[in-house]
Design an enzyme around this catalytic site. Structure first.
Site, PDB file in Angstrom:
ATOM      1  N   ARG A 220       0.843  -1.192   0.000  1.00 13.92           N
ATOM      2  CA  ARG A 220       0.000   0.000   0.000  1.00 13.92           C
ATOM      3  C   ARG A 220       0.879   1.243   0.000  1.00 13.92           C
ATOM      4  O   ARG A 220       1.536   1.548   0.993  1.00 13.92           O
ATOM      5  CB  ARG A 220      -0.941   0.015   1.206  1.00 13.92           C
ATOM      6  CG  ARG A 220      -1.792   1.281   1.256  1.00 13.92           C
ATOM      7  CD  ARG A 220      -3.009   1.184   2.165  1.00 13.92           C
ATOM      8  NE  ARG A 220      -2.697   1.073   3.579  1.00 13.92           N
ATOM      9  CZ  ARG A 220      -3.620   1.158   4.553  1.00 13.92           C
ATOM     10  NH1 ARG A 220      -4.890   1.343   4.232  1.00 13.92           N
ATOM     11  NH2 ARG A 220      -3.267   1.038   5.813  1.00 13.92           N
TER      12      ARG A 220
ATOM     13  N   ASP B 124      -3.879   2.733  14.255  1.00 12.79           N
ATOM     14  CA  ASP B 124      -3.047   3.333  13.231  1.00 12.79           C
ATOM     15  C   ASP B 124      -3.557   4.749  12.974  1.00 12.79           C
ATOM     16  O   ASP B 124      -4.377   5.267  13.737  1.00 12.79           O
ATOM     17  CB  ASP B 124      -2.987   2.476  11.961  1.00 12.79           C
ATOM     18  CG  ASP B 124      -4.322   2.422  11.210  1.00 12.79           C
ATOM     19  OD1 ASP B 124      -5.283   3.117  11.605  1.00 12.79           O
ATOM     20  OD2 ASP B 124      -4.396   1.677  10.216  1.00 12.79           O
TER      21      ASP B 124
END
Length: 534
Positions: free
Chosen positions: A168, A448
């Site tokens: 990603r 996160d």
């Protein structure tokens, strides 16, 4: 940041420290030239699309709520499919995600998951060292040579059978400040993608896989079109067969939820499906409607996937993907195993079990976990209910999802505990991020950037609209400013003076406090905090 030095390539600057060791291996003149060529070709389009985001936000602030686009109605109505699925992406029932540090990469690939998403985005603090060493780590993972020796002498290496690797890159809104092309910092998306593609595309194809990606934070089908054009240009430039790139798009913005068909269509020869990026989706929902008092959400913990607006988003994503012949991936289980408390641990694991049961019954073809300890639970649930490699061909009744369904505001309450938790988690996460760690266990959940963003924008929204807590008090900037030192004091006590003093808690509290209570609004906390890391 190191002092920039003009490289051997005209118009390109990289840090002087990049001429030795692993930096030199990754930032070869050829690799830097390739990413610079992508920047020169696509930067103007990227900037125009970011400007379009600003314009669309202004329209929402002026009362124009999002809906399905008239201009693309024919795409939604037509019958078409995306490209056939590569063999090593057919079964994605459990995917594990995590940052790109070396030990994590090895353990994730060995974890028993079907897929590992190596994350340069929300689980990675984008220090120069993290980014370049991360590129070396995924390079060595792609060619099968990655090993690691811990300070204690423990050896790590890949097993014979490993997860399929996806990467990603960072989103379109971010830049990589250490690489300057023609006087401007390069797009972080193009930097992350370009280096990985340059170093690994041919290797991965030779090993029977391919350059596979997750694409974050998109807000429109035109942003997907830009990615598709980047893929076409990159494959042509390096002699990689057209269609080798495959990309799963995270539907993690409220605007993208109205353009799922269109996004798949733009990427149709490179598509690997869509994913319910639930945490960023909630963040986007609050952010896009932040100026509307009728869109105030309750405590973060009450915004669960069974709420109608989230359930509608899930159903639409699954229906859209399966109609187009591709995977509809479920979201992240944020829980992590709890050591030393069997009862609490079982409750946490049962939450994961119920979440994965909801996903597989809804029709998802796979799911995410953040910890290897959750893989057996997720796999068992999907094994029990999904007899083949996926559920793409499963025929389910058609569900009509309206624009109103996707923006239905859930009820619930705001509490002081919820407010304090947002402040607490946000400060802890940002402190870790400033220290180079982008994936942090906090109160038995893996946090996160996405979950920290929810915490931040919720408090800003509550203050903005004078939201009332369940005890009748109003959430104000003054209340939050009183809570912040109390949270810091508690953290010093919990973590110990040495850990607290070695960290960057005062800076994290200052930045997070400003983002929660300031009159202005920052679209992403990571863009604000990026100035404070090397």
């Amino acid at each position: 940041m190191s002092t920039p030095a003009t490289s051997t390539l005209p118009g390109v600057e990289i840090p002087a420290s990049s001429s030795t060791g692993v930096y030199a291996e990754i930032l070869t003149p050829e690799a830097v030239g390739f990413v610079a060529s992508l920047a020169r070709r696509f930067e103007s389009r990227r900037r125009a699309l970011l400007a379009a985001r600003v314009a669309r936000q202004l329209q929402i602030q002026q009362g124009a709520l999002p809906g399905f686009l008239d201009e693309t109605a024919t795409v939604r109505a037509a019958e078409w499919k995306v490209a056939p699925i590569p063999r090593d992406l057919l079964d994605r029932r459990v995917e594990i995600t995590g940052p790109v540090d070396r030990k994590m990469v090895i353990n994730a690939l060995n974890s028993g998951a079907n897929v590992f998403m190596a994350d340069f985005e929300d689980a990675n603090s984008p220090t120069w060292q993290n980014n370049i060493e991360g590129q070396a780590n995924v390079r060595d993972a792609a060619n099968g040579s990655i090993t690691y020796a811990s300070p204690e002498g423990k050896q790590y290496a890949l097993k014979e059978n490993v997860a399929t690797l996806l990467v990603r890159p960072r989103g379109w809104h971010l830049v990589e400040k250490h690489v300057i092309v023609d006087g401007q910092p390069i797009s972080a998306s193009l930097f992350d993608f370009g280096l990985y593609f340059f170093h690994n595309a041919q290797t991965l194809l030779a090993r029977g896989s391919g350059p596979y990606f997750y694409l974050p934070k998109m807000e429109s089908y035109l942003e997907a079109r830009l990615w598709n054009d980047v893929f076409l240009a990159s494959q042509e430039a390096l002699g990689v067969p057209r269609g080798s790139v495959r990309a799963t798009v995270l539907i993690e913005t409220i605007l993208a939820s109205f353009q799922m068909d269109e996004i798949l269509y733009e990427l149709r020869e490179h598509s690997a499906g869509l994913n319910c990026g639930r945490w960023d989706y909630i963040f986007s929902f609050i952010k896009k409607f932040r100026d509307r008092a009728d869109f105030v959400l309750p405590n973060r913990a009450q915004v669960t996937m069974d709420r109608p607006f989230l359930n509608s988003y899930v159903q639409l994503l699954i229906q859209t993907c399966h109609r187009r012949g591709i995977h509809a991936m479920g979201g992240m289980a944020a829980q992590i195993p709890i050591k030393g408390d069997p009862e609490a641990n079982e409750k946490a694991l049962d939450k994961v079990r119920q979440d994965k049961l909801r996903e597989v019954k809804a029709g998802h073809d796979g799911t995410w976990v953040a910890h290897p300890g959750l893989i057996p639970i997720a796999k068992t649930v999907f094994d029990d209910y999904m007899t083949g490699p996926n559920q793409i061909d499963l025929v389910k009744p058609h569900v009509d999802i309206s624009a109103a369904d996707l923006i239905a505001v859930p009820g619930g309450e705001i509490t002081e505990d919820g407010l304090r938790l947002n402040v607490d988690v946000g400060i802890q996460y940002l402190e870790a991020w400033l220290g180079g760690n982008g994936c942090v266990p906090i109160y038995n959940l893996m946090e996160d950037a996405a979950t920290a963003e929810i915490s931040r924008v919720q408090v800003w929204q509550w203050i903005r609209h004078h939201a009332k807590m369940n005890d009748g008090r109003v959430v104000t900037a003054e209340l939050v400013e009183r809570i912040i030192p109390e949270v810091l004091s508690k953290l010093r006590s919990q973590l110990g003076g040495a850990r607290y003093d070695e960290g960057r808690f005062p800076l994290a509290a200052k930045l997070f406090g400003q983002m929660m209570t300031g009159e202005g609004f920052s679209d992403f906390l990571t863009t604000v905090a990026y100035d404070f890391i090397d």
